[in-house]
Design an enzyme around this catalytic site. Structure first.
Site, short mmCIF file in Angstrom:
data_model
loop_
_atom_site.label_atom_id
_atom_site.label_comp_id
_atom_site.label_asym_id
_atom_site.label_seq_id
_atom_site.Cartn_x
_atom_site.Cartn_y
_atom_site.Cartn_z
N ASP A 135 0.89 -1.16 0.00
CA ASP A 135 0.00 0.00 0.00
C ASP A 135 0.93 1.21 0.00
O ASP A 135 1.48 1.57 1.04
CB ASP A 135 -0.88 -0.05 1.26
CG ASP A 135 -1.64 1.26 1.51
OD1 ASP A 135 -1.66 2.11 0.60
OD2 ASP A 135 -2.21 1.40 2.60
N ASP A 167 -12.45 6.04 2.96
CA ASP A 167 -11.03 6.02 3.32
C ASP A 167 -10.59 7.39 3.84
O ASP A 167 -10.35 8.31 3.06
CB ASP A 167 -10.22 5.60 2.07
CG ASP A 167 -8.72 5.51 2.34
OD1 ASP A 167 -8.28 5.95 3.43
OD2 ASP A 167 -8.00 5.02 1.46
#
Lengths: 168, 642
Positions: free
Chosen positions: B8, B193
């Protein structure tokens, strides 16, 4: 009749091939799963050792915060008793493999964290360099480090970097 | 075959994970941290720093410390966002070849992909150190709104770092994968998010083999840092009101308030009120000044409510743009550390009318999803080998009608467990194995799966016979329970099919009941334990009197004095009387009195007994160790509740 028998043999042979292939696949998957599990177990032992070594880290970090305040207090109020309490805390840390990071001459990001920079007036600062190499370091001032919050290592690993004020 | 690293690559922080034994796991970096700051720098000494070391020296070296390269990667210099960010970034950027961007770091110009490559290379090296093997392949995640150029540049960054980038996947897709939502066909998913510096919202639709992004939205300059800033400003104001000192320009004091703000924010995710205590924050002519306030969750929510509302409005807008209605959304996934804040969870829950997924660490969920994608590609995660778990605990009834668990709930099957039990009375000829399923403490509150009797146990005192009970669940969920008397090898068994064949309703009800009645069950179990203890004590006391006080007591046994015998008898009778009732305090009291008397008498007996033959000179002899009754391990002959 013979044709039928041949057909049966072919069918059986195909079925056997399929079963053998399937057997190979299942055996390989099982072996892989076993190997993964054994490797996982080995890794888990290593992780557990590491975990045990650093199991107290979170508590130690909280204790260190109290020690920070105690250090500030001893600077403000001179008291022998307070100094002794502080010393007891510092000894306790040592017993758990926690060492204070010494602040030496040069800033090292592996051990230090810069929080602010103070630029002194030209007459207050010193200029680095000798006559020979002055041309290479024209105007580059020597940096001084001031510890604003102590840093610590635990079993040799930095658990909190020293916070530094850089004075130029 | 080397492992595929799931990465990520975040704007502020990055994380990495791998699949191990079919499960994804976060890998810690060299410094022992689970996330790595996405920062690279060239220090004054010419040395390159990446990650936390780069971040630590940022204040002293702002021009040569590059962060947020993700905001620039694959973009054109003329892009509005780039021109906006240019004003905020302390390092220098200029237009590069093909209208790209060049970043200056220590007198050298780099492409943003080269900076990201430095971060990726550190992750690669740290993963190799951790695993002790080479990592050559990776899956890297990017925001769903990234265009082809940004994706290509991210892939280039991976390749510069020496990684063969198997795939670049969307961050919300990775989060959905981590929760296994890819298997839910035709579902519509919203991924919320809220990271450190950016807020992204994505609407996804799961097709047969694909996860399609239907719309994206958010704010590239809204994040947890803004929330921290609001708290710090409030603290500065409060301190000024209280002490009259303005510390807004005092970097060192601000740093301490920032630490306190972060800590308070974290604490208020689980508590309603916290004390913020920063002694010796600053000083003036009157002496040291301390900061000490009580900070409530309500106050925090009042301070940052506008930021959260903004994120909720953006979410609504993004769902609108997807063409779906809010009620069409089947699942909501939370990503980013800030989503631990209860106000955010509540806001999202209210908006969609459903509980969002938040069980997986929101800082790690994207990296875990990337690792899962790698695992699927490598065949590490095999759908055919989905192993079931036991939905509820399985066990048997023991003395006092208590459920003794053999296999805990959520144990992966196939599995087996064996435990040795004994009898609950002298000369008990049989034990009844009552197989139960459930979470409640008392046997009769759980579901009976089967019962059988193992008889033919030779006469023996309570606690002596050894009955081995084994539970075995095969991969198809079929449970076999077997009981064997170890003395005679006689055995009995029962086969229970569909032990996990409970309906979802039943599972939910049983689990909810267990929670609802937890306190009551503890009390009931405690009552049984107190009574069992009393009964066991009466049994052992009477046994002691019989063996040591009777005229035909075995040779070598001590002798109990008549007055002691009388005392033990009176106290035993008193306890027996109390055991008929339900006054637990009185039972405990009577047990304690008998226990004290029995201990005193027992102690005297030890003194009387001669040293055992094996003992060395001067060493006191140990009485023969016989199995002592243990109510938790005793099975009565039959179910008292029948």
């Amino acid at each position: 009749m013979a044709e039928e028998q041949n057909q049966n043999i072919t069918n059986n042979s195909e079925e056997l091939d399929r079963c053998q292939q399937e057997r190979e696949e299942y055996l390989n998957n099982w072996k892989k799963e076993r190997a993964d599990f054994l490797n996982y177990k080995k890794d888990e032992v290593k992780r557990l050792e590491e975990f045990v070594r650093f199991a107290n880290e979170a508590v130690i970090l909280e204790v260190i915060e109290v020690i920070d305040d105690l250090e500030r207090a001893t600077k403000e109020v001179k008291n022998e008793g307070l100094d002794q309490v502080l010393k007891k805390f510092q000894d306790l840390l040592k017993r758990y493999g926690v060492e204070r990071i010494e602040v030496k001459d040069a800033f090292d990001p592996l051990l230090h964290e810069a929080v602010t920079t103070e630029i002194l007036a030209p007459e207050q600062s010193t200029v680095r360099g000798t006559a020979q190499n002055e041309s290479e370091n024209v105007g580059e001032k020597e940096e001084k480090l001031e510890e604003v919050r102590a840093g610590y290592t635990m079993h040799g690993q930095v658990i909190r970097p020293t916070r530094i004020k850089i004075i130029k | 075959m080397s492992k595929i690293l799931g990465i990520d690559l975040g704007t502020t922080n990055s994380a990495m994970a791998i699949v191990e034994v079919g499960q994804p796991r976060i890998l810690e970096n060299k410094e022992g941290m689970r996330t790595t700051p996405s920062v690279a720098a060239i220090g004054k000494n010419g040395e390159r720093y990446v990650g936390v070391t780069a971040k630590r020296q940022a204040v002293t070296n702002p021009k040569d410390t590059i962060f947020s390269a993700k905001r620039l990667i694959g973009r054109r210099f003329s892009d509005t966002e780039v021109q906006h960010d240019k004003k905020l970034l302390p390092y220098e950027i200029k237009e590069g070849p093909n209208n790209g961007i060049d970043i200056k770091m220590a007198d050298k110009w780099y492409r943003p992909a080269e900076i990201s490559a430095m971060v990726l290379q550190k992750l690669k090296n740290d993963a190799e150190d951790r695993l002790g093997e080479k990592i050559t392949e990776a899956i890297i995640t990017v925001p769903a709104y990234f265009d082809d150029a940004q994706r290509k540049a991210t892939k280039d960054a991976g390749e510069i770092a020496g990684l063969n980038v198997k795939r670049v996947i969307n961050e919300p897709t990775a989060a959905a994968l981590a929760y296994g939502l890819d298997k839910k066909k035709d579902e519509k998913i919203v991924v919320y998010d809220f990271g450190g510096g950016t807020f992204d919202i994505s609407v996804l639709e799961i097709g047969d083999d694909t996860i399609e992004v239907k719309s994206t939205g958010g704010d590239t300059h809204l994040g947890g840092d803004d929330i921290d800033q609001k708290i710090i400003s409030y603290f500065v104001e409060e301190f000024k009101k209280e002490s009259g000192v303005d510390i807004a320009k005092d970097q060192l004091a601000l740093q301490r308030l920032k630490d306190a703000a972060e800590k308070a924010k974290h604490e208020l995710s689980s508590t309603l009120q916290t004390e913020v205590n920063v002694p010796f924050l600053t000083a003036d002519t009157s002496g040291a000044k301390h900061f000490n306030i009580s900070f409530s969750r309500a106050k925090l929510e009042e301070l940052v409510g506008d930021l959260i509302n903004k994120s909720i409005e953006l979410t609504k807008k993004t769902v609108d743009e997807s063409g779906f209605k809010l009620s069409d959304i089947n699942e909501v996934v939370m990503v980013g550390g800030q989503t631990r804040m209860p106000l955010i969870v509540e806001g999202v829950k209210k908006l969609f009318g459903k509980e969002p997924h938040k069980d997986i660490n929101p800082d790690e969920v994207v990296a875990l999803g990337a690792a899962i994608q790698g695992g699927i590609m490598q065949g590490e995660i095999r759908d055919v080998l989905l192993l079931d778990v036991t939905p509820l605990s399985l066990g048997i009834e023991t003395l006092g009608g208590v459920l003794t668990k053999m296999i805990e709930k959520n144990t992966t099957v196939p599995t087996s467990k064996t435990q040795t039990f004994s009898t609950a009375a002298d000369n008990q000829p049989a034990v009844e194995i009552h197989v139960l399923q459930g979470e409640r403490a008392m046997a009769h509150d759980n579901k009976t799966l089967g019962k059988f009797i193992l008889d033919g146990i030779p006469p023996a005192p309570r606690g002596v016979p050894q009955v081995e009970v084994s539970f075995d669940i095969d991969a198809n969920g079929i449970l076999n329970v077997k009981a064997k008397d170890k003395a005679t090898n006689k055995e009995q068994s029962v086969r229970i099919e569909g032990s996990s064949g409970l309906t979802d309703e039943e599972k939910k009800r049983m689990t909810a009941d267990a929670e609802k009645f937890a306190a009551e069950d503890v009390k009931k179990k405690e009552a049984v334990e107190i009574k069992n203890l009393g009964e066991t004590l009466i049994y052992t006391t009477e046994k002691m009197v019989k063996e040591n006080g009777a005229p035909d007591a075995p040779a070598g046994a001590g002798k109990i004095k008549e007055e002691d015998k009388e005392e033990l008898k009176v106290k035993s009778e008193k306890l027996k009387e109390e055991l008929k009732g339900d006054n637990l305090e009185e039972i405990k009291k009577a047990t304690e009195e008998l226990s004290k008397a029995a201990q005193r008498v027992g102690g005297e007996l030890y003194k009387q007994s001669p040293p055992s033959p094996g003992a060395t000179a001067g060493e006191a002899g140990e009485p023969k160790q016989e199995p002592q009754p243990n109510p938790e391990n005793e099975i009565p002959e039959e179910d008292p509740h029948k």
